[in-house]
Design an enzyme around this catalytic site. Structure first.
Site, PDB file in Angstrom:
ATOM      1  N   PHE A 208       0.843  -1.117  -0.200  1.00  0.00           N
ATOM      2  CA  PHE A 208       0.053  -0.108  -0.088  1.00  0.00           C
ATOM      3  C   PHE A 208       0.775   1.241  -0.123  1.00  0.00           C
ATOM      4  O   PHE A 208       0.723   2.234  -0.796  1.00  0.00           O
ATOM      5  CB  PHE A 208      -1.058  -0.108   0.949  1.00  0.00           C
ATOM      6  N   ASP A 209       1.940   1.366   0.767  1.00  0.00           N
ATOM      7  CA  ASP A 209       2.701   2.597   0.958  1.00  0.00           C
ATOM      8  C   ASP A 209       3.333   2.919  -0.161  1.00  0.00           C
ATOM      9  O   ASP A 209       3.277   3.895  -1.046  1.00  0.00           O
ATOM     10  CB  ASP A 209       3.934   2.232   1.751  1.00  0.00           C
ATOM     11  N   THR A 210       3.990   1.847  -0.964  1.00  0.00           N
ATOM     12  CA  THR A 210       4.540   2.083  -2.112  1.00  0.00           C
ATOM     13  C   THR A 210       3.743   2.410  -3.261  1.00  0.00           C
ATOM     14  O   THR A 210       4.274   3.426  -4.079  1.00  0.00           O
ATOM     15  CB  THR A 210       5.528   0.571  -2.636  1.00  0.00           C
TER      16      THR A 210
END
Length: 436
Positions: A208-210
């Protein structure tokens, strides 16, 4: 990829007025702590975070414990913390996934600045205020903690260090990412930006972050990086192999979507505020320097590609046929590369028309290079292969200058609102001059 979102006009970035937010009984910052089966460490970490914010953070805040489907006593611990701490609340999700927890809580939060950190608090909390300050001031859209910055101080094993650096190298080489650390569990985002970006992020787990950062960067948003002090948690429950596998799948999925123009990132490229590049300054061509650099890089690679194709085709055909075939193939690739990299045209709209116009430019290049070969054959009879290549290089340099001018003025003209406004202003001035 999710694209079902409302695309109303985004406001310009402004400094958040703490007094106005406090008057509405809304916290400036909402720190989300996503947890799964953390009954042992949750209370200690939340109390430590709460104490730090009370002592050092100059704005109203909230701590949200996002429990995503824990099967131990984590929900009870979170509920007790919410009961004893007035600035803490708990949120329960029935499905696992850190990304799912963050998207759910961030989408429903009323705070203008949203952040999250891992429950182990591996990152030193003194970096929290520097993390969110650029978002509060209106300078940046997202902020991340970086363990790979030069001034960061990190204590962790060699295996995790290697995996982290290798993963970021993959992101840089495959997705052209420029941020230094995608996986540090210490990030923040402005709420208005999150409302636009979150519907476009598909992953619900660790990737999700990436995905959020890659899409934000491709959309032209400003990402602020903060060097952090970070100590590895030896009791971390993250499954490294499984997480790495899912991350690589995510890299492939996002890379493919970006390559085919499946994401409407052009709807987010409008700057959040006063971008000097959008000012219609007379006598200053917009983006000329950047376009020249991009065109030269693409042109150099295209020339090498063309020469390799010519040498290959020359093995079985005459110089004119080899030149025409090599120039045609390289011209299609050159137009596509310049369309995306030099002139920043995204998506499939107008691609066919651009290629058709590029073929007209190709015809001009073909006339120059073919004419040069014909002249060489007339004067020299049977020139050597090296002489042919030298003549073709000179002819291509002349064609390159003309190609850039045609690309900039005809194939990919500047149609930004600033350019249109400047043009309209010039027309108005001209008309007023006629009236006088």
């Amino acid at each position: 990829m999710r694209t079902d979102s409302s695309w109303s006009t985004l406001p310009a970035r402004e400094h958040l007025l703490a007094g106005a937010v406090d008057a509405a009984d809304v916290p400036v910052l909402d720190v989300v702590v996503p947890v799964y089966n953390e009954e042992k460490d949750l209370e200690t970490c939340v109390l430590r975070l709460h104490d730090h914010l009370v002592r050092t953070f100059p704005y109203a805040f909230r701590i949200t414990v996002a429990d995503n489907a824990s099967t131990d006593r984590t929900p009870q611990v979170a509920a007790r913390l919410a009961a004893i701490l007035p600035r803490c609340r708990s949120y329960r999700l029935e499905e696992k996934g850190r990304g799912r927890a963050l998207r759910t809580v961030w989408s429903q939060s009323d705070a203008p600045v949203l952040a999250y950190m891992d429950v182990d608090l591996s990152t030193d909390l003194n970096a929290l205020l520097p993390l969110v300050a650029p978002l509060i001031s209106g300078h940046s859209d997202l902020a991340i903690g970086s363990r790979l910055a030069r001034s960061s101080r990190v204590v962790r094993g060699s295996k995790r260090e290697f995996i982290s650096r290798a993963y970021n190298l993959i992101l840089r080489s495959s997705l052209a990412a420029r941020f230094s650390d995608a996986q540090c569990g210490f990030k923040a985002i402005r709420q208005d930006v999150a409302q636009r970006l979150l519907p476009m992020v598909e992953d619900t787990g660790w990737f999700f972050d990436t995905e959020l950062l890659v899409l934000a960067e491709r959309a032209g948003l400003r990402i602020h990086e903060v060097p952090v002090d970070w100590i590895d948690d030896p009791d971390s429950t993250v499954h490294i192999v499984r997480t790495a596998t899912e991350d690589l799948k995510g890299v492939w999925r996002v890379g493919r979507a970006l390559a085919v123009g499946a994401l409407p990132l052009d709807r987010l490229t409008r700057p959040f505020g006063d971008d000097p590049r959008d000012r219609g300054l007379s006598g200053v061509p917009g983006g000329l320097a950047r376009q020249l650099v991009g065109f030269c890089v693409v042109g150099a690679l295209s020339t090498l590609f063309y020469l390799a194709l010519y040498s290959l085709f020359r093995l079985g055909a005459g110089p004119q046929i080899a030149n025409g075939g090599a120039l045609l193939v390289s011209a299609v690739a050159n137009t596509a590369a310049n369309r995306r990299l030099t002139f920043g045209v995204r998506g499939r709209g107008g691609a066919v028309r651009h290629q058709a116009q590029g073929l007209v430019v190709f015809a001009i290049g073909l006339a120059l290079t073919s004419g040069s070969l014909a002249a060489l054959g007339t004067t020299s009879g049977s020139p050597s292969h090296g002489t042919e290549l030298a003549v073709l290089i000179a002819a291509n340099l002349a064609a390159t200058v003309l190609r850039f001018l045609l690309f900039r003025a005809w194939v990919f003209p500047d149609r930004t609102p600033a350019a249109a406004t400047a043009g309209h202003a010039d027309d108005t001035h001209h008309e007023l001059g006629n009236v006088r």
